[in-house]
Design an enzyme around this catalytic site. Structure first.
Site, short mmCIF file in Angstrom:
data_model
loop_
_atom_site.label_atom_id
_atom_site.label_comp_id
_atom_site.label_asym_id
_atom_site.label_seq_id
_atom_site.Cartn_x
_atom_site.Cartn_y
_atom_site.Cartn_z
N VAL A 202 40.26 41.72 35.10
CA VAL A 202 38.95 41.14 34.83
C VAL A 202 38.26 40.88 36.18
CG1 VAL A 202 37.69 39.22 33.80
CG2 VAL A 202 39.81 40.04 32.74
N PRO B 21 46.77 37.18 39.89
CA PRO B 21 45.79 36.57 40.80
C PRO B 21 44.70 35.85 40.01
CG PRO B 21 45.46 38.94 40.69
CD PRO B 21 46.69 38.65 39.89
N ASP C 76 42.59 36.80 34.96
CA ASP C 76 43.45 37.65 35.78
C ASP C 76 42.57 38.67 36.49
OD1 ASP C 76 45.26 39.44 36.85
OD2 ASP C 76 46.59 39.43 35.10
N HIS C 77 42.46 38.53 37.82
CA HIS C 77 41.53 39.38 38.56
C HIS C 77 42.02 40.82 38.71
CE1 HIS C 77 37.88 39.90 40.56
NE2 HIS C 77 37.95 38.96 41.48
N ARG C 78 43.24 41.12 38.25
CA ARG C 78 43.70 42.50 38.26
C ARG C 78 42.95 43.34 37.23
NH1 ARG C 78 50.04 41.62 37.41
NH2 ARG C 78 49.12 40.25 35.83
#
Length: 487
Positions: free
Chosen positions: A461, A281, A457-459
């Site tokens: 960060v 994401p 990467d919003h998983r």
């Protein structure tokens, strides 16, 4: 993986090796040798392109090139034989390729004679009966005569057996426009024969332009190109069939469209970007920053004796700024392990630099960039760019990256929303540095300004961490002295 096999005491085969990290195929870009050439152990025989880079392949033994199994432009699976080498040229114990047509007329095999040499029966796919390297020499008229006479006799007998006039039977023996000398087998190298087979071209109809009447690749392509219908070549009954055969070729060469096969680096880029975009994401944040002081620092470093011999540019300072930001926020330098459902934090930085090359976008990286001084980092950047432009980047140089910088500013672009390099957590895009009106010390002044974009990467960060990294990079570029106080 073993890359060579023995077909006899005389002939050895070299297979397409796995040139990097489990790759399953490679495209043959260029052959540096031809059948009949002498090669030595360690000599580069061809250049291949994998999904990651172009690589030169050396041959591991001495001998004479007997056959190239694939033409240039062919994608070959790892483990397939690509070249056969005669390691004992001149010996008489060879299998299929040993006999010359002049010594063994063609009709001997076609008559079902049980005493015919066994060496004449094996056939390499796409090339017809195998030939020895000695057939690469220009043929003398006398040596070709027995084979030509045998072929002419066989054709005449076949036609006469079906009631054809003798005069008609003699016609095929005089190919006014073909490549067959005196009715014999057309002269062409194995890759050219393979190309003709793939294109559905009869070599006997091709006009040779090569030395000693040899048909070249260009001759085959010329024969495959659509040509205007001539009343002397096609009868009215054959015209519809000929038109149907040439229609697909005409459509493929339409001026309105060009179709380019997706392979090599371009194929790898497409697969990687799709996988990254639909797996991680992405979040992208932007900041516009005054880099006037950074540009002054670049000018000063160019005159610094400690930086002599290395290239100094804004990208060098931006790279150092990102390394310092990662040092202050180490959690951003990580990867997501889907299989084990773990976040893998890296205690080293392999800094990727996106590079546009004639073969497409590649991302080589500087190993352990976090440990390098500014001069060392400058030297590594220079070497990376030069190697990429020359197309010599190795697969190892593109493996193991942790974060990446992409400099879209060199194209005059203000910024972008970069897609993560697979397996990495962040990528920084640098926009064009332009002179713009900027409020500086309470007054509007012309300043050097750029826009940075950080995708992550919003998983692993979150927004706060990503914002801190981007803000730190911007702060260093605005006040480069922070390189000393924060590093």
């Amino acid at each position: 993986m073993t890359t060579m096999t023995e077909t006899s005491a005389r002939f050895r085969e070299f297979k397409m090796p796995d040139v990097g990290e489990g790759l399953t195929e490679a495209e043959i870009l260029k052959w540096f040798v031809q059948p009949g050439d002498t090669v030595t152990d360690g000599q580069v025989v061809c250049e291949v392109e994998t999904a990651k880079a172009a690589v030169e392949l050396p041959i591991p033994f001495d001998g004479v090139v007997h056959e190239l199994r694939f033409p240039e432009g062919t994608t070959v699976d790892v483990g397939q034989v690509i070249i056969a080498i005669d390691v004992a040229p001149g010996s008489g114990d060879a299998p299929a390729p040993a006999a010359e047509p002049a010594q063994e007329p063609v009709e001997a095999a076609s008559q079902g004679d049980g005493d015919a040499p066994k060496g004449r029966t094996p056939v390499l796919v796409g090339y017809g009966v195998a030939e020895t390297s000695t057939k690469r020499r220009p043929r003398k008229g006398a040596s070709a005569a027995p084979e030509a006479a045998a072929v002419a006799a066989a054709v005449q007998a076949e036609l006469n057996g079906h009631g054809a006039p003798a005069a008609a039977a003699a016609a095929p023996a005089v190919p006014a426009q073909g490549g067959a000398p005196d009715g014999g087998r057309p002269l062409a190298k194995p890759p050219v024969r393979k190309l003709a087979k793939d294109l559905g071209i009869d070599l006997a109809t091709v006009v040779p332009t090569g030395k000693d009447g040899i048909i070249t690749r260009e001759d085959v392509h010329a024969a495959a190109a659509p040509a205007p219908v001539s009343p002397t070549v096609a009868s009215p009954a054959a015209e519809p069939e000929a038109a149907a055969a040439t229609a697909p070729q005409a459509a493929a060469s339409s001026a309105r469209e060009t179709r380019i096969p997706v392979k090599g680096v371009r194929k790898a880029i497409a697969q990687a970007m799709v996988g990254s975009a639909f797996t991680a994401p992405h979040v992208t944040e932007f900041v516009t920053v005054d880099v006037t002081r950074t540009m002054k620092l670049v000018a000063e470093l160019k005159e610094d004796k400690d930086m002599a011999g290395v290239r100094v540019n804004p990208l060098l300072i931006i790279a150092k700024a990102l390394l310092v930001a990662i040092k202050r926020n180490p959690e951003v330098n990580a990867a997501w392990d889907e299989a084990n459902q773990e976040i893998v934090q890296k205690h080293y930085v392999n800094l990727g630099i996106a590079a546009a090359t004639p073969r497409g976008l590649i991302v080589p990286n500087i190993k352990d960039a976090h440990d390098k001084t500014l001069p060392q980092l400058a030297a590594a950047l220079g070497e990376l760019v030069t190697t990429a432009r020359d197309g010599k980047t190795s697969p190892a140089a593109m493996a193991g990256g942790t974060v990446t910088i992409t400099n879209v500013g060199v194209f005059g672009v203000d910024t972008g929303t970069p897609i993560l390099n697979p397996g990495e957590s962040a990528i920084l895009a640098v926009g064009a540095i332009k002179l713009q009106p900027w409020v500086h010390k309470g007054k509007v002044k012309p300043r050097q300004v750029t826009t940075l974009a950080l995708s992550f990467d919003h998983r692993l960060v979150d927004g706060e961490l990503g914002s801190k990294v981007l803000a730190d990079v911007a702060a260093i570029l605005e006040q480069p002295k922070r390189l000393i106080t924060w590093a």
